[in-house]
Design a protein around this motif. Sequence first.
Motif, PDB file in Angstrom:
ATOM      1  N   GLY A 154     -23.825 -14.561  71.160  1.00  0.00           N
ATOM      2  CA  GLY A 154     -24.496 -13.851  70.076  1.00  0.00           C
ATOM      3  C   GLY A 154     -23.939 -14.216  68.715  1.00  0.00           C
ATOM      4  N   LEU A 207     -25.317 -13.359  65.193  1.00  0.00           N
ATOM      5  CA  LEU A 207     -25.453 -11.909  65.198  1.00  0.00           C
ATOM      6  C   LEU A 207     -24.095 -11.269  64.945  1.00  0.00           C
ATOM      7  CD1 LEU A 207     -27.703 -11.547  68.375  1.00  0.00           C
ATOM      8  CD2 LEU A 207     -28.452 -11.506  65.989  1.00  0.00           C
ATOM      9  N   ALA A 224     -28.387  -7.009  71.734  1.00  0.00           N
ATOM     10  CA  ALA A 224     -29.106  -7.818  70.741  1.00  0.00           C
ATOM     11  C   ALA A 224     -29.125  -9.289  71.136  1.00  0.00           C
ATOM     12  CB  ALA A 224     -28.464  -7.641  69.368  1.00  0.00           C
ATOM     13  N   THR A 225     -28.047  -9.756  71.756  1.00  0.00           N
ATOM     14  CA  THR A 225     -27.985 -11.154  72.198  1.00  0.00           C
ATOM     15  C   THR A 225     -28.977 -11.406  73.328  1.00  0.00           C
ATOM     16  OG1 THR A 225     -25.653 -11.278  71.563  1.00  0.00           O
ATOM     17  CG2 THR A 225     -26.481 -12.968  73.074  1.00  0.00           C
ATOM     18  N   ALA A 259     -32.271 -11.589  71.849  1.00  0.00           N
ATOM     19  CA  ALA A 259     -32.462 -12.846  71.118  1.00  0.00           C
ATOM     20  C   ALA A 259     -32.849 -13.978  72.065  1.00  0.00           C
ATOM     21  CB  ALA A 259     -31.197 -13.205  70.346  1.00  0.00           C
ATOM     22  N   LEU A 316     -24.257  -5.358  70.284  1.00  0.00           N
ATOM     23  CA  LEU A 316     -24.310  -6.803  70.079  1.00  0.00           C
ATOM     24  C   LEU A 316     -24.721  -7.518  71.362  1.00  0.00           C
ATOM     25  CD1 LEU A 316     -23.910  -9.317  68.395  1.00  0.00           C
ATOM     26  CD2 LEU A 316     -21.443  -9.161  68.804  1.00  0.00           C
ATOM     27  N   ASN A 341     -22.261  -7.211  64.879  1.00  0.00           N
ATOM     28  CA  ASN A 341     -22.358  -5.762  65.023  1.00  0.00           C
ATOM     29  C   ASN A 341     -20.994  -5.257  65.453  1.00  0.00           C
ATOM     30  OD1 ASN A 341     -23.001  -3.043  65.869  1.00  0.00           O
ATOM     31  ND2 ASN A 341     -25.147  -3.690  65.947  1.00  0.00           N
TER      32      ASN A 341
END
Length: 384
Positions: A305, A311, A322-323, A326, A319, A313
């Motif tokens: 990430g 990214l 979010a990865t 992504a 995180l 966080n």
Amino acid sequence: MLNFEFKNNTEILFGQGQIKQISERLTPNDKILFLYGGGSIKKNGVYDDVVNALEGFDFVEFAGVEPNPTYETLSEALKVVKAHQISFILAVGGGSVIDGAKYIAAAAHYEGDGWDILVNGAEVKSALPIGAVLTLPATGSESNGGSVVTKKATQQKRAFGTPIVQPQFAVLDPTYTYSLPPRQVANGVVDAFVHVIEQYLTYPVNAPLQDRFSEGILSTLIEQGPLALAEPQNYDVRANVMWSATMALNGLIGKGVPHDWATHMIGHELTALYNLDHAQTLAIVLPALMFEKKAQKREKILQLGRRVFNLENADEEALIDATIKAVRDFFEQMGVKTRLSDYDLQEQAVTEAVDNLRRNGLLALGEHDDITPEVATKILRLAL
């Protein structure tokens, strides 16, 4: 870093017009099998280039190798090899044609049924030599010793690997990819991306160079992949995608580090059962597998990430999520859907795929051998 041995014997002939060099890699006594797929090479000029390059050589053609090459079709090609006393195979196409050539090359020197090589681990002691002309960058098969073959009769997709069947040379001409349909371009980028992930997204072993190699390939694919769709005749973009796909699975980035490959093994069952594109199955399985195994892969997901998707966080759990998002978003950006339901597959597909894993003896997958059929069920349900 783990112990390793590394040698890559494939000579890469990279760039426009390099096909002219293959005559120097053949001998006058070679009896060549010119192996290719569905005939697209006759529309984009590659076929004519190959025929011109083989002028003066004795060769026989065999067309019709499918995406996800089948044992049945390759068995017919094997009959041609034996009938014409073929001594060299020139595979022209993507990874499926090259994988098929590897199977034919090994089976030609095997006394029993070649399928034994894939399902029973029969030793490959010798094989016909192979050359490749790559038209679809994706699998890296042009410079490794791996092959995957599907048997339609039993709905099995199995793999084998040995340096003995690694191509002696490979022509990588980016212009040969200009006419690829967007679906194949997208599939190739996703396939190469996941090849890197299988060797990178495990756990740290203090191999920073391999990590940076992997991150460089991933970043290049994320940047260049969408451009390949938007600018199909941009030579530099196509060259970058082609070289990234080759480097993703030529052995270099995977030396000294643990591997996963569970995404591929689970994905193979979806292809064998439902004939999904290989890359489609990878895009379905990987995000769900990352979520299911995020505790075991925590440090590398965070690294992915931060270093690849840029990214940040303070909350590491956020995180990680979010990865994973992504990765899914990148596949969707490339036009490759990421849910079983996107392909009209539901719970029955989960059951059937896991049953096939059991039937094929794939009971302990992943870098920790902890992806059992029960865990695979959880992963596929997450992918619904």
